[in-house]
Write a protein that holds these residues in place. Structure first.
Motif, PDB file in Angstrom:
ATOM      1  N   GLY A 176       0.822  -1.214   0.000  1.00  0.00           N
ATOM      2  CA  GLY A 176       0.000   0.000   0.000  1.00  0.00           C
ATOM      3  C   GLY A 176       0.853   1.260   0.000  1.00  0.00           C
ATOM      4  N   LEU A 177       1.914   1.262   0.793  1.00  0.00           N
ATOM      5  CA  LEU A 177       2.813   2.420   0.842  1.00  0.00           C
ATOM      6  C   LEU A 177       3.540   2.593  -0.486  1.00  0.00           C
ATOM      7  CD1 LEU A 177       4.334   1.921   4.432  1.00  0.00           C
ATOM      8  CD2 LEU A 177       2.885   3.831   3.702  1.00  0.00           C
ATOM      9  N   GLN A 178       3.961   1.447  -1.092  1.00  0.00           N
ATOM     10  CA  GLN A 178       4.661   1.522  -2.370  1.00  0.00           C
ATOM     11  C   GLN A 178       3.767   2.123  -3.446  1.00  0.00           C
ATOM     12  OE1 GLN A 178       5.696  -2.257  -4.120  1.00  0.00           O
ATOM     13  NE2 GLN A 178       7.435  -1.396  -5.275  1.00  0.00           N
ATOM     14  N   GLN A 179       2.518   1.679  -3.482  1.00  0.00           N
ATOM     15  CA  GLN A 179       1.583   2.210  -4.467  1.00  0.00           C
ATOM     16  C   GLN A 179       1.331   3.701  -4.271  1.00  0.00           C
ATOM     17  OE1 GLN A 179       0.442   0.540  -7.205  1.00  0.00           O
ATOM     18  NE2 GLN A 179       1.902  -1.003  -6.458  1.00  0.00           N
ATOM     19  N   MET A 180       1.297   4.128  -3.024  1.00  0.00           N
ATOM     20  CA  MET A 180       1.096   5.557  -2.730  1.00  0.00           C
ATOM     21  C   MET A 180       2.246   6.390  -3.294  1.00  0.00           C
ATOM     22  SD  MET A 180       0.889   7.518   0.933  1.00  0.00           S
ATOM     23  CE  MET A 180       2.665   7.361   1.175  1.00  0.00           C
ATOM     24  N   PHE A 181       3.481   5.908  -3.104  1.00  0.00           N
ATOM     25  CA  PHE A 181       4.639   6.659  -3.603  1.00  0.00           C
ATOM     26  C   PHE A 181       4.733   6.597  -5.119  1.00  0.00           C
ATOM     27  CE2 PHE A 181       6.282   5.998   0.829  1.00  0.00           C
ATOM     28  CZ  PHE A 181       6.418   7.342   1.145  1.00  0.00           C
ATOM     29  N   ILE A 182       4.324   5.468  -5.711  1.00  0.00           N
ATOM     30  CA  ILE A 182       4.307   5.371  -7.178  1.00  0.00           C
ATOM     31  C   ILE A 182       3.339   6.392  -7.750  1.00  0.00           C
ATOM     32  CG2 ILE A 182       3.574   3.898  -9.104  1.00  0.00           C
ATOM     33  CD1 ILE A 182       4.788   1.519  -7.588  1.00  0.00           C
ATOM     34  N   SER A 183       2.175   6.556  -7.062  1.00  0.00           N
ATOM     35  CA  SER A 183       1.165   7.522  -7.530  1.00  0.00           C
ATOM     36  C   SER A 183       1.670   8.956  -7.464  1.00  0.00           C
ATOM     37  CB  SER A 183      -0.118   7.382  -6.718  1.00  0.00           C
ATOM     38  OG  SER A 183       0.070   7.840  -5.385  1.00  0.00           O
ATOM     39  N   LEU A 186       9.480   1.522  -3.259  1.00  0.00           N
ATOM     40  CA  LEU A 186       9.663   0.444  -2.293  1.00  0.00           C
ATOM     41  C   LEU A 186      10.606   0.883  -1.173  1.00  0.00           C
ATOM     42  CD1 LEU A 186       9.041  -2.480  -1.504  1.00  0.00           C
ATOM     43  CD2 LEU A 186      11.019  -3.185  -2.884  1.00  0.00           C
ATOM     44  N   SER A 187      11.701   1.562  -1.556  1.00  0.00           N
ATOM     45  CA  SER A 187      12.651   2.056  -0.553  1.00  0.00           C
ATOM     46  C   SER A 187      11.976   3.033   0.408  1.00  0.00           C
ATOM     47  CB  SER A 187      13.829   2.734  -1.260  1.00  0.00           C
ATOM     48  OG  SER A 187      14.698   3.324  -0.321  1.00  0.00           O
ATOM     49  N   ARG A 188      11.171   3.940  -0.121  1.00  0.00           N
ATOM     50  CA  ARG A 188      10.471   4.903   0.718  1.00  0.00           C
ATOM     51  C   ARG A 188       9.413   4.221   1.592  1.00  0.00           C
ATOM     52  NH1 ARG A 188      11.014  10.386  -0.089  1.00  0.00           N
ATOM     53  NH2 ARG A 188      12.572  10.920  -1.687  1.00  0.00           N
ATOM     54  N   THR A 232       9.281   4.574   5.560  1.00  0.00           N
ATOM     55  CA  THR A 232       8.063   4.983   6.279  1.00  0.00           C
ATOM     56  C   THR A 232       7.725   3.980   7.365  1.00  0.00           C
ATOM     57  OG1 THR A 232       7.223   6.048   4.271  1.00  0.00           O
ATOM     58  CG2 THR A 232       5.624   5.587   6.019  1.00  0.00           C
ATOM     59  N   LEU A 233       7.887   2.702   7.053  1.00  0.00           N
ATOM     60  CA  LEU A 233       7.609   1.664   8.049  1.00  0.00           C
ATOM     61  C   LEU A 233       8.586   1.768   9.216  1.00  0.00           C
ATOM     62  CD1 LEU A 233       5.564  -0.666   8.267  1.00  0.00           C
ATOM     63  CD2 LEU A 233       7.349  -2.198   7.426  1.00  0.00           C
ATOM     64  N   GLU A 234       9.878   2.038   8.910  1.00  0.00           N
ATOM     65  CA  GLU A 234      10.892   2.212   9.957  1.00  0.00           C
ATOM     66  C   GLU A 234      10.550   3.443  10.819  1.00  0.00           C
ATOM     67  OE1 GLU A 234      14.454   2.368  12.278  1.00  0.00           O
ATOM     68  OE2 GLU A 234      13.345   0.757  11.284  1.00  0.00           O
TER      69      GLU A 234
END
Length: 529
Positions: free
Chosen positions: A459-466, A475-477, A481-483
């Motif tokens: 979900g976070l990856q898709q948000m950053f891709i958008s 994916l790195s971001r 964010t999770l960290e």
């Protein structure tokens, strides 16, 4: 002799308009000093940018003031006797006011640090001498109320600093946190010269009789200790050679200071007064009171700004309900003391309420706690502080007589300041180390094969891709964010632990309060400094 002492005390009692003016002057001066210990905190970033200083350099703005303060406080009683209380008080206000103007006009960081040290030298006298003036302006029967009036300034002051500083920095600029002292300082100086009176002291010491070695060893001991407490965490404590050196200086300074004061004919600080059991226990309780007062005033704004994302002004305003509650409680406590309610029972009740407050805060802290959840715990904090300050102060001095009271009060003032310094140093260190430990404990719960973790990362990856990032960058971001979320939660857990430990500390104090000897007679605090 006792009759002469009573006549001298009664000469200092004020009535009507004069008492009002003297009380107002003393409270203004106490507020000047205590507000300035916290108002600077919210302006450090602006000072750093304006003066081109590093974070370590700008920390000296706080450290220099604190060191000067804590050196002067135990010497206040002696200095008042040497120069006359009115002269010393007026001179201290003028030093504080002039140095405030110089602080606002500083052109580089080290000028500001030097002027802050001078400001601290003047400010150190204001708190304890203001307490003396207020108590001696009231008849013996009303001195419990006098302590309550003084206590309002001491308790309310630290909470006024952050919102006032935040407002001035947001709407004007950082020099105005110093310029605001100027009109108050000028008015207080004029009122001191016109209305404050001095008791008749004995002969002044000659230059050769002054305990210069005592002054040097006191400054070495307490100045080095204050530096270690202020800079220990950021300099990695005993891994830093300067911290090690100053710790050794502080230890040997303490040893030589104690030896010197016990053998010299005219000591700068009378250590023998600590043989009184009530004062020795009360000094420890005052240290813990300073720990709780300054520690909780420090930790709540840090939590709300670093975790909840509040502004400095909003974080400071959060403490206002606690201050109002304390202000309401003070005259009530004063009346209870006048009616003969034992101080130790009020103080024990205060420690119990402070335990309830700490445990309550332990329960409400989360990464997204709203301001409404803090209201009642902070009201409980205000109740607890109201029940602690006046009873502990009067209880500590209740079995002392004559000039010993002034010496005893110097210890309580110093220990309250040191308690705050120890509290902030220990809390800062514990937050750093407990956060790391909680992070280590939380990481195993985030497994790459866990479905919920995979969904969260996706979900976070898709948000950053958008938002235009490539798949690998997104994916790195997402992992970053999770960290960040893990560290945020670990930080909250560390704050919860600190409140729990504070609560246990306050609970442990209750039996020690109850063993203090109660005296039937009125507490004569006329020589309080």
């Amino acid at each position: 002799m006792a009759e002469a002492k009573r006549i001298e005390d009664s000469d200092l009692v004020e009535y009507g308009f004069r008492r009002f003016i003297v009380t107002l002057t003393a409270i203004l001066c106490a507020l000047l000093e205590i507000v300035d210990t916290t108002i600077v905190n919210v302006a450090l970033n602006d000072m750093r940018g304006s003066l081109g200083a590093t974070l370590n350099d700008v920390a000296w703005v706080i450290t220099a003031y604190a060191i000067a303060n804590v050196i002067i406080i135990p010497m206040t009683s002696w200095l008042s006797k040497q120069f006359g209380r009115k002269n010393y008080f007026a001179a201290s206000i003028m030093i504080f006011t002039i140095s405030s103007f110089l602080c606002g006009n500083a052109t580089n960081i080290w000028e500001l640090v030097a002027f802050r040290f001078i400001q601290g030298m003047g400010g150190g006298a204001l708190l304890v001498t203001a307490q003396t003036i207020i108590t001696e302006s009231y008849p013996v029967a009303k001195r419990g109320m006098a302590q309550a009036i003084y206590g309002m300034g001491i308790i309310v002051g630290p909470t006024l600093g952050p919102p006032l500083g935040g407002y001035l920095v947001d709407n004007y600029s950082w020099p105005y946190i110093f310029y605001i002292n100027l009109p108050i300082g000028i008015i207080a100086t004029i009122l001191t010269i016109l209305y404050i009176r001095s008791p008749k002291y004995g002969n002044k010491l000659t230059v050769n009789q002054v305990d210069w070695i005592g002054i040097i060893t006191l400054a070495a001991f307490i100045g080095s200790l204050q530096f270690v407490l202020e800079h220990g965490q950021q300099d990695d404590w005993f891994e830093d050679p300067v911290i090690v050196l100053l710790s050794v200086v502080s230890l040997f300074g303490l040893i030589f200071f104690i030896w010197r004061e016990l053998v010299y004919e005219h000591p700068i600080v009378n250590l023998r007064v600590l043989r009184d059991r009530n004062l020795s226990v009360g000094t420890v309780l005052t240290f813990i009171l300073g720990f709780g007062l300054f520690g909780s005033t420090f930790i709540i704004p840090i939590y709300t700004q670093s975790v909840l994302g509040w502004t400095a002004t909003d974080a400071g305003l959060l403490l206002i309900p606690s201050s109002i509650t304390t202000g309401i409680m003070m005259p009530i406590i004063g009346k209870l003391l006048e009616r003969g309610v034992p101080q130790k029972y009020l103080a024990a009740g205060g420690f119990l309420i402070f335990f309830i407050y700490s445990y309550w805060m332990f329960g409400v802290m989360t990464p997204d706690t709203g301001s409404e959840h803090f209201f009642w715990p902070l009201v409980a904090r205000g109740l607890g502080l109201g029940l602690l300050f006046v009873p502990i102060t009067t209880l500590s001095l209740s079995t002392l007589e004559g000039k010993d009271i002034g010496d005893g009060a110097a210890f309580t003032g110093m220990m309250r300041q040191l308690g705050g310094s120890f509290g902030i140093a220990i809390i800062t260190t514990m937050v750093s180390r407990l956060s790391q430990q909680h992070r280590i404990d939380l990481i195993p719960n985030i497994s790459a094969i866990n479905y919920q973790v995979q969904q969260r990362i996706h979900g976070l990856q898709q948000m950053f891709i958008s938002k235009g990032f490539s798949a690998s960058e997104a994916l790195s971001r997402a992992y970053q964010t999770l960290e960040g979320g893990v560290m945020r939660q670990a930080t909250v857990l560390s704050y919860m632990d600190i409140f729990l430990y504070l609560g246990i500390l306050f609970l442990v104090c209750i039996p020690f309060v109850l063993i203090i000897k109660t005296v039937k007679r009125k507490v004569d605090t006329s020589a309080l400094h």
